[in-house]
Design a protein around this motif. Structure first.
Motif, PDB file in Angstrom:
ATOM      1  N   ALA A  19       6.299  -1.549  -7.831  1.00  0.00           N
ATOM      2  CA  ALA A  19       6.566  -1.581  -9.266  1.00  0.00           C
ATOM      3  C   ALA A  19       5.516  -2.382 -10.044  1.00  0.00           C
ATOM      4  CB  ALA A  19       7.950  -2.171  -9.521  1.00  0.00           C
ATOM      5  N   THR A  20       4.448  -2.788  -9.387  1.00  0.00           N
ATOM      6  CA  THR A  20       3.407  -3.572 -10.064  1.00  0.00           C
ATOM      7  C   THR A  20       2.739  -2.725 -11.152  1.00  0.00           C
ATOM      8  OG1 THR A  20       2.988  -4.805  -8.027  1.00  0.00           O
ATOM      9  CG2 THR A  20       1.286  -4.901  -9.742  1.00  0.00           C
ATOM     10  N   PRO A  21       2.646  -3.245 -12.369  1.00  0.00           N
ATOM     11  CA  PRO A  21       2.014  -2.489 -13.451  1.00  0.00           C
ATOM     12  C   PRO A  21       0.520  -2.230 -13.207  1.00  0.00           C
ATOM     13  CG  PRO A  21       3.347  -4.280 -14.335  1.00  0.00           C
ATOM     14  CD  PRO A  21       3.250  -4.490 -12.847  1.00  0.00           C
ATOM     15  N   PHE A  22       0.072  -1.126 -13.730  1.00  0.00           N
ATOM     16  CA  PHE A  22      -1.328  -0.688 -13.650  1.00  0.00           C
ATOM     17  C   PHE A  22      -2.291  -1.830 -13.966  1.00  0.00           C
ATOM     18  CE2 PHE A  22      -5.081   0.983 -15.781  1.00  0.00           C
ATOM     19  CZ  PHE A  22      -5.464   2.069 -15.004  1.00  0.00           C
ATOM     20  N   LYS A  23      -2.086  -2.511 -15.090  1.00  0.00           N
ATOM     21  CA  LYS A  23      -2.996  -3.573 -15.538  1.00  0.00           C
ATOM     22  C   LYS A  23      -3.018  -4.734 -14.553  1.00  0.00           C
ATOM     23  CE  LYS A  23      -2.882  -2.492 -20.427  1.00  0.00           C
ATOM     24  NZ  LYS A  23      -2.568  -2.939 -21.780  1.00  0.00           N
ATOM     25  N   ASP A  24      -1.886  -5.051 -13.939  1.00  0.00           N
ATOM     26  CA  ASP A  24      -1.833  -6.145 -12.967  1.00  0.00           C
ATOM     27  C   ASP A  24      -2.605  -5.791 -11.699  1.00  0.00           C
ATOM     28  OD1 ASP A  24      -0.307  -7.483 -14.823  1.00  0.00           O
ATOM     29  OD2 ASP A  24       1.579  -7.284 -13.707  1.00  0.00           O
ATOM     30  N   ILE A  25      -2.549  -4.526 -11.294  1.00  0.00           N
ATOM     31  CA  ILE A  25      -3.312  -4.093 -10.117  1.00  0.00           C
ATOM     32  C   ILE A  25      -4.808  -4.193 -10.419  1.00  0.00           C
ATOM     33  CG2 ILE A  25      -3.857  -2.189  -8.562  1.00  0.00           C
ATOM     34  CD1 ILE A  25      -0.950  -1.207  -9.032  1.00  0.00           C
ATOM     35  N   ALA A  26      -5.209  -3.716 -11.591  1.00  0.00           N
ATOM     36  CA  ALA A  26      -6.616  -3.799 -11.975  1.00  0.00           C
ATOM     37  C   ALA A  26      -7.072  -5.258 -11.998  1.00  0.00           C
ATOM     38  CB  ALA A  26      -6.828  -3.143 -13.338  1.00  0.00           C
ATOM     39  N   ALA A  27      -6.260  -6.147 -12.539  1.00  0.00           N
ATOM     40  CA  ALA A  27      -6.602  -7.569 -12.598  1.00  0.00           C
ATOM     41  C   ALA A  27      -6.731  -8.159 -11.194  1.00  0.00           C
ATOM     42  CB  ALA A  27      -5.555  -8.329 -13.408  1.00  0.00           C
ATOM     43  N   ALA A  28      -5.855  -7.761 -10.285  1.00  0.00           N
ATOM     44  CA  ALA A  28      -5.910  -8.258  -8.906  1.00  0.00           C
ATOM     45  C   ALA A  28      -7.189  -7.803  -8.206  1.00  0.00           C
ATOM     46  CB  ALA A  28      -4.681  -7.785  -8.121  1.00  0.00           C
ATOM     47  N   LEU A  29      -7.599  -6.554  -8.464  1.00  0.00           N
ATOM     48  CA  LEU A  29      -8.841  -6.051  -7.866  1.00  0.00           C
ATOM     49  C   LEU A  29     -10.038  -6.849  -8.367  1.00  0.00           C
ATOM     50  CD1 LEU A  29      -8.271  -2.176  -8.060  1.00  0.00           C
ATOM     51  CD2 LEU A  29      -8.031  -3.658  -6.050  1.00  0.00           C
ATOM     52  N   VAL A  30     -10.082  -7.081  -9.664  1.00  0.00           N
ATOM     53  CA  VAL A  30     -11.197  -7.833 -10.247  1.00  0.00           C
ATOM     54  C   VAL A  30     -11.188  -9.275  -9.745  1.00  0.00           C
ATOM     55  CG1 VAL A  30     -12.150  -8.741 -12.407  1.00  0.00           C
ATOM     56  CG2 VAL A  30     -11.390  -6.364 -12.284  1.00  0.00           C
ATOM     57  N   ALA A  31     -10.042  -9.927  -9.810  1.00  0.00           N
ATOM     58  CA  ALA A  31      -9.935 -11.331  -9.401  1.00  0.00           C
ATOM     59  C   ALA A  31     -10.290 -11.525  -7.925  1.00  0.00           C
ATOM     60  CB  ALA A  31      -8.530 -11.859  -9.675  1.00  0.00           C
ATOM     61  N   GLY A  32      -9.892 -10.558  -7.116  1.00  0.00           N
ATOM     62  CA  GLY A  32     -10.154 -10.668  -5.681  1.00  0.00           C
ATOM     63  C   GLY A  32     -11.511 -10.140  -5.268  1.00  0.00           C
ATOM     64  N   GLY A  33     -12.229  -9.500  -6.190  1.00  0.00           N
ATOM     65  CA  GLY A  33     -13.529  -8.916  -5.843  1.00  0.00           C
ATOM     66  C   GLY A  33     -13.388  -7.849  -4.773  1.00  0.00           C
ATOM     67  N   ILE A  34     -12.310  -7.070  -4.878  1.00  0.00           N
ATOM     68  CA  ILE A  34     -11.991  -6.061  -3.869  1.00  0.00           C
ATOM     69  C   ILE A  34     -11.875  -4.686  -4.516  1.00  0.00           C
ATOM     70  CG2 ILE A  34     -10.894  -7.616  -2.222  1.00  0.00           C
ATOM     71  CD1 ILE A  34      -8.214  -6.997  -3.540  1.00  0.00           C
ATOM     72  N   SER A  35     -11.839  -3.643  -3.708  1.00  0.00           N
ATOM     73  CA  SER A  35     -11.781  -2.291  -4.255  1.00  0.00           C
ATOM     74  C   SER A  35     -10.465  -1.579  -3.963  1.00  0.00           C
ATOM     75  CB  SER A  35     -12.946  -1.459  -3.723  1.00  0.00           C
ATOM     76  OG  SER A  35     -12.894  -1.390  -2.319  1.00  0.00           O
ATOM     77  N   ALA A  36      -9.568  -2.197  -3.208  1.00  0.00           N
ATOM     78  CA  ALA A  36      -8.278  -1.585  -2.900  1.00  0.00           C
ATOM     79  C   ALA A  36      -7.291  -2.659  -2.470  1.00  0.00           C
ATOM     80  CB  ALA A  36      -8.421  -0.536  -1.799  1.00  0.00           C
ATOM     81  N   VAL A  37      -6.011  -2.345  -2.642  1.00  0.00           N
ATOM     82  CA  VAL A  37      -4.950  -3.262  -2.214  1.00  0.00           C
ATOM     83  C   VAL A  37      -3.847  -2.474  -1.517  1.00  0.00           C
ATOM     84  CG1 VAL A  37      -5.279  -5.058  -3.961  1.00  0.00           C
ATOM     85  CG2 VAL A  37      -3.814  -3.118  -4.482  1.00  0.00           C
ATOM     86  N   PRO A  38      -3.217  -3.072  -0.506  1.00  0.00           N
ATOM     87  CA  PRO A  38      -2.040  -2.426   0.087  1.00  0.00           C
ATOM     88  C   PRO A  38      -0.847  -2.597  -0.843  1.00  0.00           C
ATOM     89  CG  PRO A  38      -2.491  -4.510   1.190  1.00  0.00           C
ATOM     90  CD  PRO A  38      -3.591  -4.293   0.195  1.00  0.00           C
ATOM     91  N   VAL A  39       0.031  -1.609  -0.830  1.00  0.00           N
ATOM     92  CA  VAL A  39       1.280  -1.655  -1.603  1.00  0.00           C
ATOM     93  C   VAL A  39       2.398  -1.930  -0.603  1.00  0.00           C
ATOM     94  CG1 VAL A  39       2.845  -0.398  -3.118  1.00  0.00           C
ATOM     95  CG2 VAL A  39       0.362   0.018  -3.256  1.00  0.00           C
ATOM     96  N   LEU A  40       3.195  -2.975  -0.884  1.00  0.00           N
ATOM     97  CA  LEU A  40       4.250  -3.397   0.041  1.00  0.00           C
ATOM     98  C   LEU A  40       5.627  -3.103  -0.529  1.00  0.00           C
ATOM     99  CD1 LEU A  40       2.888  -6.951   0.987  1.00  0.00           C
ATOM    100  CD2 LEU A  40       2.320  -4.735   2.023  1.00  0.00           C
ATOM    101  N   ASP A  41       6.576  -2.796   0.374  1.00  0.00           N
ATOM    102  CA  ASP A  41       7.965  -2.650  -0.051  1.00  0.00           C
ATOM    103  C   ASP A  41       8.627  -4.021  -0.052  1.00  0.00           C
ATOM    104  OD1 ASP A  41       8.666  -3.247   2.611  1.00  0.00           O
ATOM    105  OD2 ASP A  41       9.288  -1.197   3.086  1.00  0.00           O
ATOM    106  N   ASP A  42       9.922  -4.073  -0.316  1.00  0.00           N
ATOM    107  CA  ASP A  42      10.637  -5.350  -0.401  1.00  0.00           C
ATOM    108  C   ASP A  42      10.656  -6.115   0.917  1.00  0.00           C
ATOM    109  OD1 ASP A  42      11.146  -4.915  -3.090  1.00  0.00           O
ATOM    110  OD2 ASP A  42      13.138  -4.065  -2.730  1.00  0.00           O
ATOM    111  N   ASP A  43      10.482  -5.408   2.033  1.00  0.00           N
ATOM    112  CA  ASP A  43      10.453  -6.057   3.350  1.00  0.00           C
ATOM    113  C   ASP A  43       9.033  -6.400   3.787  1.00  0.00           C
ATOM    114  OD1 ASP A  43      13.248  -5.931   3.721  1.00  0.00           O
ATOM    115  OD2 ASP A  43      13.074  -3.836   4.355  1.00  0.00           O
ATOM    116  N   ARG A  44       8.063  -6.256   2.857  1.00  0.00           N
ATOM    117  CA  ARG A  44       6.645  -6.556   3.074  1.00  0.00           C
ATOM    118  C   ARG A  44       5.984  -5.622   4.085  1.00  0.00           C
ATOM    119  NH1 ARG A  44       4.455 -10.102   0.252  1.00  0.00           N
ATOM    120  NH2 ARG A  44       2.838 -10.686   1.720  1.00  0.00           N
ATOM    121  N   HIS A  45       6.505  -4.379   4.174  1.00  0.00           N
ATOM    122  CA  HIS A  45       5.875  -3.342   4.988  1.00  0.00           C
ATOM    123  C   HIS A  45       4.935  -2.543   4.093  1.00  0.00           C
ATOM    124  CE1 HIS A  45       9.742  -3.826   7.318  1.00  0.00           C
ATOM    125  NE2 HIS A  45       8.800  -4.127   8.190  1.00  0.00           N
ATOM    126  N   VAL A  46       3.791  -2.167   4.633  1.00  0.00           N
ATOM    127  CA  VAL A  46       2.834  -1.380   3.864  1.00  0.00           C
ATOM    128  C   VAL A  46       3.389   0.027   3.656  1.00  0.00           C
ATOM    129  CG1 VAL A  46       0.507  -0.403   3.820  1.00  0.00           C
ATOM    130  CG2 VAL A  46       0.867  -2.711   4.731  1.00  0.00           C
TER     131      VAL A  46
END
Length: 82
Positions: A19-46
């Motif tokens: 449920a992470t908003p689009f803008k928050d994902i973009a900010a995380a990519l920029v802040a982390g200097g990364i090009s992709a992030v895993p999406v986790l469910d409530d049990d922290r499974h990818v």
């Protein structure tokens, strides 16, 4: 000498939730200097991955259809050439 995944992987993983908003994902990519992030469910499974390319494709279609809630279908995604 061959490289392994360990040679290029990120050790401090930045992740997002489904449920992470689009803008928050973009900010995380920029802040982390990364090009992709895993999406986790409530049990922290990818449950998936989101990349810069995914966000760019979504933004292109959002502008075209004027709606943040627009869901890109697999048919539209294939037609975009992405």
């Amino acid at each position: 000498m061959s490289m392994t995944v360990e040679d290029v992987m990120t050790r401090e993983v930045v992740s997002v939730g489904a449920a992470t908003p689009f803008k928050d994902i973009a900010a995380a990519l920029v802040a982390g200097g990364i090009s992709a992030v895993p999406v986790l469910d409530d049990d922290r499974h990818v449950i998936g991955m989101v990349s810069e390319a995914d966000l760019l494709c979504k933004e292109q279609f959002r502008e075209q259809y004027f709606g943040e809630g627009y869901k890109l279908s697999s048919r539209s995604y294939a037609a975009s050439g992405a």
